[in-house]
Design a protein around this motif. Structure first.
Motif, short mmCIF file in Angstrom:
data_model
loop_
_atom_site.label_atom_id
_atom_site.label_comp_id
_atom_site.label_asym_id
_atom_site.label_seq_id
_atom_site.Cartn_x
_atom_site.Cartn_y
_atom_site.Cartn_z
N ARG A 1 78.51 -30.42 -41.02
CA ARG A 1 78.48 -29.51 -39.87
C ARG A 1 79.70 -28.58 -39.88
O ARG A 1 79.58 -27.37 -39.69
CB ARG A 1 78.45 -30.33 -38.57
CG ARG A 1 78.00 -29.52 -37.37
CD ARG A 1 77.94 -30.35 -36.09
NE ARG A 1 78.44 -29.55 -35.00
CZ ARG A 1 79.67 -29.56 -34.54
NH1 ARG A 1 80.56 -30.37 -35.07
NH2 ARG A 1 80.03 -28.78 -33.54
N ILE A 2 80.87 -29.16 -40.12
CA ILE A 2 82.10 -28.35 -40.06
C ILE A 2 82.10 -27.32 -41.21
O ILE A 2 82.61 -26.21 -41.05
CB ILE A 2 83.36 -29.25 -40.04
CG1 ILE A 2 84.53 -28.56 -39.32
CG2 ILE A 2 83.80 -29.69 -41.40
CD1 ILE A 2 84.58 -28.79 -37.87
N ILE B 1 79.95 -24.52 -39.94
CA ILE B 1 80.68 -23.74 -38.93
C ILE B 1 81.68 -22.80 -39.61
O ILE B 1 81.80 -21.62 -39.26
CB ILE B 1 81.41 -24.68 -37.94
CG1 ILE B 1 80.38 -25.42 -37.09
CG2 ILE B 1 82.39 -23.92 -37.07
CD1 ILE B 1 80.97 -26.51 -36.23
N ILE C 1 81.69 -18.78 -39.28
CA ILE C 1 82.84 -18.03 -38.76
C ILE C 1 83.22 -16.92 -39.74
O ILE C 1 83.41 -15.76 -39.35
CB ILE C 1 84.06 -18.96 -38.51
CG1 ILE C 1 83.75 -19.94 -37.38
CG2 ILE C 1 85.30 -18.15 -38.17
CD1 ILE C 1 84.84 -20.97 -37.14
N LYS D 1 80.69 -14.16 -39.63
CA LYS D 1 80.81 -13.33 -38.42
C LYS D 1 82.02 -12.40 -38.52
O LYS D 1 81.96 -11.26 -38.05
CB LYS D 1 80.94 -14.23 -37.18
CG LYS D 1 79.58 -14.80 -36.71
CD LYS D 1 79.77 -15.74 -35.52
CE LYS D 1 78.71 -16.82 -35.43
NZ LYS D 1 77.37 -16.36 -35.07
N TYR E 1 81.60 -18.61 -30.09
CA TYR E 1 81.07 -19.54 -31.10
C TYR E 1 82.13 -20.59 -31.48
O TYR E 1 81.84 -21.79 -31.54
CB TYR E 1 80.61 -18.76 -32.33
CG TYR E 1 80.10 -19.64 -33.44
CD1 TYR E 1 78.88 -20.30 -33.34
CD2 TYR E 1 80.85 -19.85 -34.60
CE1 TYR E 1 78.42 -21.12 -34.35
CE2 TYR E 1 80.39 -20.67 -35.62
CZ TYR E 1 79.17 -21.30 -35.49
OH TYR E 1 78.73 -22.13 -36.49
N ILE E 2 83.36 -20.12 -31.72
CA ILE E 2 84.44 -21.04 -32.09
C ILE E 2 84.72 -22.02 -30.95
O ILE E 2 84.82 -23.23 -31.16
CB ILE E 2 85.72 -20.26 -32.46
CG1 ILE E 2 85.48 -19.46 -33.75
CG2 ILE E 2 86.91 -21.19 -32.63
CD1 ILE E 2 86.55 -18.44 -34.08
N SER F 1 81.64 -24.51 -30.70
CA SER F 1 81.18 -25.34 -31.82
C SER F 1 82.25 -26.24 -32.41
O SER F 1 81.94 -27.30 -32.93
CB SER F 1 80.58 -24.46 -32.91
OG SER F 1 81.55 -23.57 -33.40
N ILE F 2 83.51 -25.84 -32.33
CA ILE F 2 84.55 -26.68 -32.94
C ILE F 2 85.04 -27.70 -31.94
O ILE F 2 85.35 -27.37 -30.81
CB ILE F 2 85.73 -25.86 -33.48
CG1 ILE F 2 85.25 -24.91 -34.58
CG2 ILE F 2 86.81 -26.77 -34.04
CD1 ILE F 2 86.34 -24.16 -35.29
#
Lengths: 113, 113
Positions: free
Chosen positions: A76-77, A80, A84, A87, B108-109, B112-113
């Motif tokens: 998952r990380i 992410i 990021i 984006k 988002y950050i 999600s984190i």
């Protein structure tokens, strides 16, 4: 994920929860790619015992994953992190100061996550 | 970090590795803030047994943390998150498209984190 690769990742995550002997045998099998016979010789353990230890530890590590989900979190990380960075690339930045900040930010994300 | 808060965080991270009874007692103690006597009554367990279970589980969870470092990783990832958001705020962006992308990125950050 291929089973052998999955178990190698699980070993990386949960290896510390195994005994030293179990961890050694699992490392020889999953990381050094040795055969049961080779591991048997190196560790002075019968081939059957090596086989049983690997089987038992596979089961143990799968149980740990079912409880702690560390592999799931790791995957998952990674996603992410990719999201990021993707984006950030959507920004259209021209001036030097901002370009520098963004490049440092991307390096920080790539190195730290 | 204060010891009680630390153990509550460890319980959140490693609770699944305890037995159901151990986890119940630990939750009553660290999350519901009940006294040993109250837990003893609720769980039909002697006060001394409740005390011993809490002490033993504290030790167990500290050992898990020494091996898996999940709390350490959790704190680290929180710091990384803060650093990323701080670095994003260094950007001086005026145009609407970029402002929108940045605002979505920050959301988002944060989520999600």
């Amino acid at each position: 994920m291929e089973e052998r690769i999955k178990l190698s990742v699980l070993l990386d995550l949960y290896g510390e929860l195994l005994t030293e002997k179990q961890r050694d045998i699992m490392n020889l099998y999953y990381n050094d790619d040795l055969s049961l016979s080779e591991i048997s010789e190196i560790t002075s353990t019968s081939r059957q015992a090596v086989h049983d230890i690997i089987k038992r530890c596979n089961k143990l590590m799968i149980q740990y994953e079912e409880k702690l989900h560390l592999m799931e979190a790791k995957i998952r990380i990674e996603e992410i992190k990719k999201d990021i960075l993707k984006k950030i690339d959507l920004l259209s930045i021209q001036d030097d100061d901002n370009i520098k900040i963004l490049s440092e930010l991307k390096k920080y994300i790539s190195d730290s996550i």
